[in-house]
Design an enzyme around this catalytic site. Structure first.
Site, PDB file in Angstrom:
ATOM      1  CB  ALA A  66      -0.870  -0.020   1.246  1.00 13.54           C
ATOM      2  N   GLY A 112       0.404  -4.869   1.001  1.00 16.76           N
ATOM      3  CA  GLY A 112      -0.793  -4.896   0.147  1.00 16.76           C
ATOM      4  C   GLY A 112      -0.561  -5.578  -1.187  1.00 16.76           C
ATOM      5  CD  GLU A 135       1.532  -5.393   5.838  1.00 17.29           C
ATOM      6  OE1 GLU A 135       2.289  -6.357   6.102  1.00 17.29           O
ATOM      7  OE2 GLU A 135       0.837  -5.344   4.816  1.00 17.29           O
TER       8      GLU A 135
HETATM    9  N1  COA Z   1       4.620   3.058  -0.606  1.00 16.55           N
HETATM   10  C1  COA Z   1       5.041   4.212  -1.158  1.00 16.55           C
HETATM   11  N2  COA Z   1       6.138   4.318  -1.892  1.00 16.55           N
HETATM   12  C2  COA Z   1       6.862   3.200  -2.094  1.00 16.55           C
HETATM   13  C3  COA Z   1       6.496   1.955  -1.554  1.00 16.55           C
HETATM   14  C4  COA Z   1       5.314   1.913  -0.778  1.00 16.55           C
HETATM   15  N3  COA Z   1       4.862   0.765  -0.238  1.00 16.55           N
HETATM   16  N4  COA Z   1       7.428   1.040  -1.906  1.00 16.55           N
HETATM   17  C5  COA Z   1       8.344   1.677  -2.654  1.00 16.55           C
HETATM   18  N5  COA Z   1       7.997   2.994  -2.766  1.00 16.55           N
HETATM   19  C6  COA Z   1       8.730   4.047  -3.504  1.00 16.55           C
HETATM   20  C7  COA Z   1       9.949   4.528  -2.726  1.00 16.55           C
HETATM   21  O1  COA Z   1       9.574   5.470  -1.742  1.00 16.55           O
HETATM   22  C8  COA Z   1      10.760   5.100  -3.842  1.00 16.55           C
HETATM   23  O2  COA Z   1      10.227   6.359  -4.177  1.00 16.55           O
HETATM   24  P1  COA Z   1      11.214   7.645  -4.433  1.00 16.55           P
HETATM   25  O3  COA Z   1      12.082   7.211  -5.568  1.00 16.55           O
HETATM   26  O4  COA Z   1      10.256   8.734  -4.797  1.00 16.55           O
HETATM   27  O5  COA Z   1      11.959   7.822  -3.157  1.00 16.55           O
HETATM   28  C9  COA Z   1      10.491   4.175  -5.008  1.00 16.55           C
HETATM   29  O6  COA Z   1       9.256   3.514  -4.694  1.00 16.55           O
HETATM   30  C10 COA Z   1      11.547   3.118  -5.216  1.00 16.55           C
HETATM   31  O7  COA Z   1      11.725   2.411  -3.998  1.00 16.55           O
HETATM   32  P2  COA Z   1      13.141   2.219  -3.276  1.00 16.55           P
HETATM   33  O8  COA Z   1      12.874   1.983  -1.821  1.00 16.55           O
HETATM   34  O9  COA Z   1      14.072   3.325  -3.648  1.00 16.55           O
HETATM   35  O10 COA Z   1      13.630   0.878  -3.986  1.00 16.55           O
HETATM   36  P3  COA Z   1      14.647  -0.197  -3.400  1.00 16.55           P
HETATM   37  O11 COA Z   1      14.970  -1.094  -4.526  1.00 16.55           O
HETATM   38  O12 COA Z   1      15.766   0.462  -2.688  1.00 16.55           O
HETATM   39  O13 COA Z   1      13.804  -1.007  -2.293  1.00 16.55           O
HETATM   40  C11 COA Z   1      11.841  -2.149  -1.439  1.00 16.55           C
HETATM   41  C12 COA Z   1      12.697  -1.794  -2.682  1.00 16.55           C
HETATM   42  C13 COA Z   1      10.597  -2.863  -1.953  1.00 16.55           C
HETATM   43  C14 COA Z   1      12.626  -3.092  -0.523  1.00 16.55           C
HETATM   44  C15 COA Z   1      11.464  -0.847  -0.682  1.00 16.55           C
HETATM   45  O14 COA Z   1      10.920   0.079  -1.614  1.00 16.55           O
HETATM   46  C16 COA Z   1      10.462  -1.037   0.421  1.00 16.55           C
HETATM   47  O15 COA Z   1      10.802  -1.539   1.480  1.00 16.55           O
HETATM   48  N6  COA Z   1       9.183  -0.603   0.186  1.00 16.55           N
HETATM   49  C17 COA Z   1       8.160  -0.632   1.173  1.00 16.55           C
HETATM   50  C18 COA Z   1       7.661  -2.052   1.387  1.00 16.55           C
HETATM   51  C19 COA Z   1       6.599  -2.077   2.471  1.00 16.55           C
HETATM   52  O16 COA Z   1       6.855  -1.858   3.622  1.00 16.55           O
HETATM   53  N7  COA Z   1       5.374  -2.381   2.046  1.00 16.55           N
HETATM   54  C20 COA Z   1       4.285  -2.545   2.931  1.00 16.55           C
HETATM   55  C21 COA Z   1       3.471  -1.306   3.013  1.00 16.55           C
HETATM   56  S1  COA Z   1       2.137  -1.528   4.131  1.00 16.55           S
END
Ligand code: COA
Length: 260
Positions: A66, A112, A135
């Protein structure tokens, strides 16, 4: 009307719905959830469509969760509403569609994103896929059905370990615990899903819709699944597909189901 966050195409009986926010790793904001509801409804109501394949754009993510930026300052009531509305509009909605939905998990399926994949009727993953419900690392729990569907799919112990550690599992681990049905090199993922779709499309769409209802009843505590199965079984006997399927067998020819 087009979509801001999705690509939606149809070809030869298959609808391809692709979540398309690659710069945000396809994170589900509220507009994307509403658009998914609309695209899935349209595909489900289109009599030409027999299977829906849901995937994420780019090579990195199915859906990375999400959209955290949308709910970071929510209070208790807003949090409850977020979960309730999302479950109704998308997650329960997908699970109960009468058209089969295959999740082609082509990268990160987190929070999500994994909840969306788990709402689909089954999942196929690419080798680079990573799945988890992180989460609790944000101070919250899965709210789009993840605590329920992960438990149904992999069992309580594995579900609680994944939820409590917030750790990701890889595609092979997901295959080993039954979270996904198949794992393919990324470049073969969609072709493989299409192959499965073609196998499904040989069969009666009305019987498949009845099977989805009966299987889903297994997880609905308000109904007796065996009774639902009896009703759906009986319902099939009144359909043109049943008349065609049984006649075709007896006449030693391939069935041509009218889908009624
Ligand atoms: N919500 C909002 N934005 C998100 C997102 C999320 N769940 N997951 C990734 N993004 C965005 C990042 O903020 C980033 O945006 P920016 O370039 O404007 O800063 C972009 O997507 C790329 O993500 P980034 O974190 O730079 O990529 P990465 O390869 O370093 O890491 C993940 C990948 C998936 C490990 C990491 O993005 C992450 O941990 N995301 C959240 C996962 C999460 O907790 N999901 C559950 C939500 S309830």
């Amino acid at each position: 009307m087009g979509y801001n966050n999705l690509l939606s195409e149809k070809e030869a009986g298959i609808a391809y719905i692709t979540i398309n926010r690659p710069l945000k790793l396809n994170a589900l904001n509220s507009e994307t959830i509403r658009e998914l509801n609309r695209a899935l409804s349209e595909a489900n109501e289109d009599s030409d469509i027999q299977v829906i394949i849901l995937t994420g754009s780019g090579e990195k993510a199915f859906v990375a969760g999400a959209d955290i930026s949308e709910f970071a300052d929510f209070d208790v009531e807003e949090g409850k509403r977020l979960a309730a509305e999302g479950q109704e509009l998308l997650f329960n909605f997908v699970e109960n569609l009468s058209t089969p939905v295959i999740a082609a998990v082509n990268g990160f399926a987190l929070g999500g994103g994994l909840e969306l994949a788990m709402s689909c009727h089954f999942r196929v993953a690419s080798e680079n896929a990573r799945m988890g419900l992180p989460e609790v690392s944000l101070g919250v729990i899965p709210g789009y059905g993840g605590t329920q569907r992960l438990t149904q799919l992999v069992g309580k112990g594995r579900a609680l370990e994944m939820i409590m550690t917030a750790a990701m599992i890889n595609a092979q681990q997901a295959l080993d615990c039954g979270l996904v049905n198949h794992v393919l090199p990324q470049e073969e993922l969609l072709d493989f899903c299409e192959g499965l779709a073609h196998k499904i499309m040989k069969n009666s769409p009305v019987a498949i819709a009845a099977a989805i209802k009966a299987v889903n009843a297994n997880h609905d505590k308000s109904v007796n699944g065996f009774q639902v199965e009896i009703e759906q079984f009986g319902h099939c006997f009144g359909t043109e597909d049943f008349a065609e399927g049984t006649s075709a067998f007896l006449e030693k020819r391939k069935a041509d189901f009218p889908g009624k």
